[in-house]
Scaffold this motif. Structure first.
Motif, short mmCIF file in Angstrom:
data_model
loop_
_atom_site.label_atom_id
_atom_site.label_comp_id
_atom_site.label_asym_id
_atom_site.label_seq_id
_atom_site.Cartn_x
_atom_site.Cartn_y
_atom_site.Cartn_z
N GLU A 154 0.83 -1.20 0.00
CA GLU A 154 0.00 0.00 0.00
C GLU A 154 0.87 1.26 0.00
O GLU A 154 0.54 2.26 -0.62
CB GLU A 154 -0.92 0.00 1.24
N GLN A 155 1.99 1.15 0.71
CA GLN A 155 2.93 2.29 0.76
C GLN A 155 3.52 2.57 -0.63
O GLN A 155 3.65 3.73 -1.05
CB GLN A 155 4.05 2.01 1.75
N LYS A 199 2.11 1.74 -3.49
CA LYS A 199 1.01 2.23 -4.33
C LYS A 199 0.77 3.72 -4.09
O LYS A 199 0.45 4.47 -5.01
CB LYS A 199 -0.27 1.45 -4.04
N GLN A 200 0.94 4.13 -2.84
CA GLN A 200 0.73 5.52 -2.48
C GLN A 200 1.72 6.45 -3.19
O GLN A 200 1.41 7.59 -3.51
CB GLN A 200 0.83 5.72 -0.95
N GLN A 201 2.91 5.89 -3.46
CA GLN A 201 3.93 6.67 -4.18
C GLN A 201 3.50 6.95 -5.62
O GLN A 201 3.88 7.95 -6.21
CB GLN A 201 5.26 5.91 -4.20
N ARG A 219 0.18 7.09 -6.54
CA ARG A 219 -1.03 7.91 -6.51
C ARG A 219 -0.68 9.40 -6.49
O ARG A 219 0.43 9.79 -6.13
CB ARG A 219 -1.89 7.56 -5.31
N SER A 244 -2.46 11.91 -0.94
CA SER A 244 -3.31 11.29 0.09
C SER A 244 -4.41 12.23 0.54
O SER A 244 -4.86 12.17 1.68
CB SER A 244 -2.44 10.86 1.29
N GLY A 269 -5.37 13.59 -4.68
CA GLY A 269 -5.76 12.27 -4.20
C GLY A 269 -7.03 12.30 -3.36
O GLY A 269 -7.44 13.34 -2.84
N LYS A 270 -7.67 11.13 -3.28
CA LYS A 270 -8.90 10.96 -2.49
C LYS A 270 -10.00 11.95 -2.89
O LYS A 270 -10.78 12.40 -2.06
CB LYS A 270 -8.60 11.07 -0.99
#
Length: 397
Positions: free
Chosen positions: A261-262, A264-266, A268, A271, A338-339
């Motif tokens: 998940e970490q 994948k966050q890179q 995206r 956050s 994001g989000k």
């Protein structure tokens, strides 16, 4: 008989009266329809003219943005050239000093050799042994000659280096002059294009005589922005999924488990938004979120007054999903954080980033202007969550 004649006459008059009324009503209706058609044609013609003018305005404001970008590049080039010229001038000064010192040194050596040549008896007394003395004398003169030749060679090297540096300086000064000439040309072109833009805006204003027309245009602009946002969100989501799929594929080819998940966050855009961020620019807020705009329409953003050319900063990290001219908003940058969170920066004179590029908090993304047909230099700053406008002041300090 008389009664029958009366009834016939009355019936005839009634028919004639009814017929004439019908004819009159039909004529009125036809005239009204004609007026409606004429009015509709006028409205359609105004709309066509307005669309054409908006297209012209877009072209002119994009040209202004490109000229502004060119001018900033030229200014940067001139600044670099001036630094290089200064460095070259310092190098020339050092070389000139070395040249002077070398000439003085060579003069001393020549003078010493000359004096030595005038008084051979002094040298003979210093080196008074028979054959051996002659060898030492020869060695001495050979040494003096070598030192002199080395000094001359060094002087030639310095003079050659000086010529190269002076040639460099002349080339740099010529480049600077060319850049300054190009700058003047671009500034003249910018002035002409801005004058054309003002004329275009006046023409647009003529087609917006009534507030009702203005309201409709603002609604159309908002609808265009919404469509662009929806499209941008879909593209951003698709791109994110593709990049995560590529990341998983790469992990698999390396014999590793799927991306964490970490990781994948890179990939995206970010956050989301949380906390308070710095304002994109400093300036007076002239329109607040939710305040009346025109008719029932309210501001979906804040408008911050600022000097033309003021750098516009991204409030936080994200990915650029829009970087183009948009009717009513001019040169617009939209950043996905994001989000479902996006920030918008409009009315710019020029844009400093490209679509799909990643930006950092505080990075310059545009320069303040009055594009989109605005009558003053300002920044349109908005934040939306899943397409819905929220008060930007809740997210900035």
């Amino acid at each position: 008989m008389n009664v029958m004649k009366f009834k016939y006459s009355y019936s005839l008059l009634l028919c004639l009266f009814g017929a004439s009324s019908g004819i009159a009503y039909s004529a009125d209706l036809s005239q009204l329809q004609k007026q409606i058609n004429q009015q509709q044609q006028k409205i359609n013609q105004q709309q066509k003219e307005r669309d054409s003018l908006q297209s012209t305005l877009k072209k002119q404001e994009l040209q202004i943005g490109q000229i502004d970008t060119n001018l900033k590049k030229i200014e940067s080039n001139i600044s670099e050239i001036r630094k290089t010229i200064k460095t070259t001038e310092q190098e020339i000064q050092k070389l000139e000093q070395q040249e002077l010192q070398q000439k003085e040194k060579l003069q001393e050596q020549l003078d010493s050799a000359y004096r030595s040549g005038i008084h051979p008896s002094t040298l003979e007394r210093l080196f008074s042994k028979p054959a051996k003395d002659a060898d030492r004398m020869g060695a001495y003169y050979e040494h003096i000659n070598k030192v002199r030749i080395d000094a001359i060679n060094e002087l030639h090297r310095i003079q050659s280096e000086l010529k190269t540096r002076r040639d460099d300086l002349n080339a740099q000064q010529a480049a600077q002059q060319a850049q300054l000439s190009e700058q003047k040309k671009q500034e003249s072109e910018l002035k002409k294009t801005k004058a054309k833009r003002e004329s275009t805006i006046r023409s647009i204003d003529k087609t917006l005589v009534a507030d009702k027309n203005r309201l409709q245009v603002l609604k159309n602009n908002e609808a265009i922005l919404r469509r662009q946002i929806e499209q941008a969100m879909k593209e951003a989501e698709k791109k994110e999924q593709q990049e995560i799929a590529l990341l998983d594929k790469k992990k698999k080819s390396e014999g590793k488990p799927k991306a964490t998940e970490q990781e994948k966050q890179q990939v995206r855009a970010g956050s989301g938004l949380s906390g308070k961020y710095n304002m994109p620019i400093n300036g007076k807020i002239v329109n607040h979120f939710g305040s009346p705009q025109i008719g029932e329409l309210k501001w979906d953003a804040i408008v911050i007054e600022a000097k033309t050319g003021t750098p516009v900063k991204a409030i936080t990290d994200g990915r650029v999903v829009l970087a183009s001219w948009l009717q009513g908003y001019g040169q617009l940058v939209a950043i996905d954080h994001g989000k479902g969170y996006m920030s918008f920066y409009g009315y710019n004179q020029s844009i400093a980033v490209k679509k799909d590029s990643r930006v950092k908090a505080g990075q310059t993304i545009a320069y303040v202007g009055n594009s989109g047909g605005q009558d003053r230099s300002a920044l349109y700053f908005a934040i939306r969550r899943k397409g819905v406008a929220v008060n930007p002041l809740n997210w900035v300090k």
